[in-house]
Scaffold this active site. Sequence first.
Site, mmCIF file in Angstrom:
data_model
loop_
_atom_site.group_PDB
_atom_site.id
_atom_site.type_symbol
_atom_site.label_atom_id
_atom_site.label_comp_id
_atom_site.label_asym_id
_atom_site.label_seq_id
_atom_site.Cartn_x
_atom_site.Cartn_y
_atom_site.Cartn_z
ATOM 1 N N ASP A 59 0.304 6.537 -6.240
ATOM 2 C CA ASP A 59 -0.358 6.220 -4.909
ATOM 3 C C ASP A 59 -0.493 4.746 -5.004
ATOM 4 O O ASP A 59 -1.136 4.003 -5.875
ATOM 5 C CB ASP A 59 -1.706 6.978 -5.086
ATOM 6 N N TYR A 150 -4.353 3.201 12.834
ATOM 7 C CA TYR A 150 -3.101 2.957 12.570
ATOM 8 C C TYR A 150 -2.621 1.533 13.090
ATOM 9 O O TYR A 150 -1.817 0.826 12.341
ATOM 10 C CB TYR A 150 -2.214 3.957 12.989
ATOM 11 N N LYS A 154 -1.196 -1.780 11.136
ATOM 12 C CA LYS A 154 0.153 -2.255 11.134
ATOM 13 C C LYS A 154 0.162 -3.731 11.570
ATOM 14 O O LYS A 154 1.074 -4.551 11.123
ATOM 15 C CB LYS A 154 1.305 -1.328 11.794
HETATM 16 N N1 LIG Z 1 8.420 7.888 12.261
HETATM 17 C C1 LIG Z 1 7.996 6.910 13.181
HETATM 18 O O1 LIG Z 1 8.178 7.210 14.160
HETATM 19 C C2 LIG Z 1 7.360 5.533 12.594
HETATM 20 C C3 LIG Z 1 7.410 4.601 13.656
HETATM 21 C C4 LIG Z 1 7.044 3.420 13.260
HETATM 22 C C5 LIG Z 1 6.677 3.178 11.891
HETATM 23 N N2 LIG Z 1 6.831 4.035 10.882
HETATM 24 C C6 LIG Z 1 6.385 3.447 9.492
HETATM 25 O O2 LIG Z 1 7.351 3.794 8.818
HETATM 26 C C7 LIG Z 1 6.899 4.349 7.292
HETATM 27 C C8 LIG Z 1 7.487 5.811 7.044
HETATM 28 O O3 LIG Z 1 7.388 6.503 7.848
HETATM 29 P P1 LIG Z 1 8.137 8.047 7.877
HETATM 30 O O4 LIG Z 1 7.947 8.438 9.363
HETATM 31 O O5 LIG Z 1 9.380 7.971 7.051
HETATM 32 O O6 LIG Z 1 6.804 8.789 7.170
HETATM 33 P P2 LIG Z 1 6.826 10.370 6.514
HETATM 34 O O7 LIG Z 1 5.364 10.726 6.420
HETATM 35 O O8 LIG Z 1 7.948 11.082 6.712
HETATM 36 O O9 LIG Z 1 7.011 9.710 4.804
HETATM 37 C C9 LIG Z 1 6.143 8.947 4.301
HETATM 38 C C10 LIG Z 1 6.088 8.820 2.870
HETATM 39 O O10 LIG Z 1 5.267 7.992 2.281
HETATM 40 C C11 LIG Z 1 4.324 8.800 1.037
HETATM 41 N N3 LIG Z 1 3.098 8.304 1.119
HETATM 42 C C12 LIG Z 1 2.170 8.478 1.958
HETATM 43 N N4 LIG Z 1 1.013 7.890 1.459
HETATM 44 C C13 LIG Z 1 1.347 7.236 0.201
HETATM 45 C C14 LIG Z 1 0.687 6.666 -0.999
HETATM 46 N N5 LIG Z 1 -0.589 6.219 -0.659
HETATM 47 N N6 LIG Z 1 1.501 6.184 -2.050
HETATM 48 C C15 LIG Z 1 2.682 6.436 -2.104
HETATM 49 N N7 LIG Z 1 3.370 7.260 -1.217
HETATM 50 C C16 LIG Z 1 2.566 7.465 -0.160
HETATM 51 C C17 LIG Z 1 4.365 10.167 1.763
HETATM 52 O O11 LIG Z 1 3.982 11.374 0.664
HETATM 53 C C18 LIG Z 1 5.931 10.420 2.494
HETATM 54 O O12 LIG Z 1 6.779 10.768 1.542
HETATM 55 C C19 LIG Z 1 5.494 4.372 7.610
HETATM 56 O O13 LIG Z 1 4.868 3.236 7.007
HETATM 57 C C20 LIG Z 1 5.485 4.414 8.885
HETATM 58 O O14 LIG Z 1 3.889 4.099 9.348
HETATM 59 C C21 LIG Z 1 7.368 5.240 11.235
#
Ligand SMILES: NC(=O)c1ccc[n+]([C@@H]2O[C@H](COP(=O)([O-])OP(=O)(O)OC[C@H]3O[C@@H](n4cnc5c(N)ncnc54)[C@H](O)[C@@H]3O)[C@@H](O)[C@H]2O)c1
Length: 255
Positions: A59, A150, A154
Site C-alpha cells: 500500500d 478526487y 489530483k
Molecule cells: N481511468 C481514467 O479515466 C483516469 C482518468 C484520469 C486519471 N486517472 C488516474 O490514472 C491512475 C490509474 O487509473 P486506472 O484507471 O488505471 O485505475 P485502476 O483502478 O484500473 O487501477 C488502479 C490500480 O491502483 C491500485 N491501487 C489502489 N490503491 C492503491 C494503494 N494504496 N497502493 C497501491 N496500489 C493501489 C489498484 O489496486 C489498481 O490495481 C489513477 O491515479 C487515476 O486516478 C484515470
Amino acid sequence: MTDKTQKTALVTGAARGIGLATAHLFLDRGWRVAMVDIDGAELGRAASGLTDVLAITADVSDPEQVAGIRQKVSELDSSLAALVNNAGVADFGPIAETTFDRWRRVMATNLDGPFLMTQAFTEALAKARGAVVNITSISGVRASTLRVAYGTSKAALAHLTLQQAVELGELGVRVNAVAPGPVDTKLAMAVHTADIRAAYHDAIPLNRYGQEAEIANAIVFLCSAEASYVTGQILAADGGFSAAGVGLPSLRLSD
Ligand SMILES: NC(=O)c1ccc[n+]([C@@H]2O[C@H](COP(=O)([O-])OP(=O)(O)OC[C@H]3O[C@@H](n4cnc5c(N)ncnc54)[C@H](O)[C@@H]3O)[C@@H](O)[C@H]2O)c1
C-alpha cells in the site's frame, strides 16, 4: 535480473489499467519493471508470464510499507531510473456525503502515496539522474460536482509535482505529471454511467475516451532521454478536453 546496464522503472498501481499498460511499454522498451500494487491477487495475475519484473504487494499510502518497497528495490542490481506514481482511487459523491473517512482514503492513496514514494526513492533517482511521473487527472484541472475529494487530491498532486520538480531538479531528477482525460479502465467503468460517457464524448474534441496505451506513451516519453530537458510540466493526455472551455456541442461545426 542480472544485466547491470538495464534500467529499472517502478510503477505503482501496476496490476491493471494505465499502470499495467505502462509496465508493458517499459518492458517493450527493454527496461526492468518493479510492479507495485495493493491487490496482490490481481498483481500476481498481471505479472505472471512476464520476465524482467519484480512484483511487490504493498500500500503506497503506508509509510512502513513504502519502506518495505524501498528495501526490496534496493536489492536489485540495477539503477532505478523512473518512478511512476500511478496508484489512485476514485470515489465520487456530494460534499455532504463525503465522510472524513472517504476523504482521507482518497487523499491517502492519491496524494500521500506519491509524496511518500518520491521521498523514499529520491536518493536512488538522484544517482541515476532519473525521472518521476505523477498521474493526475483532468479532475485536478477543472472542478465538477461529486469530485470534492478526487479532484482536490489530483489538483494537490499537480502542485506537488511542481514542488518536487523545483527541489529535486537540483539533484538532477526530473518530475512531471500526466493528466489523463477519461480512459477506458476499470476505475472509469466503476464511476462513469452511460450518461457520463455520452457527456464526455460531447465535451472532448477528439470525441472519444482515451486508451490505456495512449496514456502509457505519454508517461514513458516523460521518463525517456527524449524528455531530458522537460521538468515541472503537467502534460494533458485528454483528447483536447482541457483546451475546450467553450467547446460546447451546439457550437460544433459538425452539428
Ligand atoms: N481511468 C481514467 O479515466 C483516469 C482518468 C484520469 C486519471 N486517472 C488516474 O490514472 C491512475 C490509474 O487509473 P486506472 O484507471 O488505471 O485505475 P485502476 O483502478 O484500473 O487501477 C488502479 C490500480 O491502483 C491500485 N491501487 C489502489 N490503491 C492503491 C494503494 N494504496 N497502493 C497501491 N496500489 C493501489 C489498484 O489496486 C489498481 O490495481 C489513477 O491515479 C487515476 O486516478 C484515470
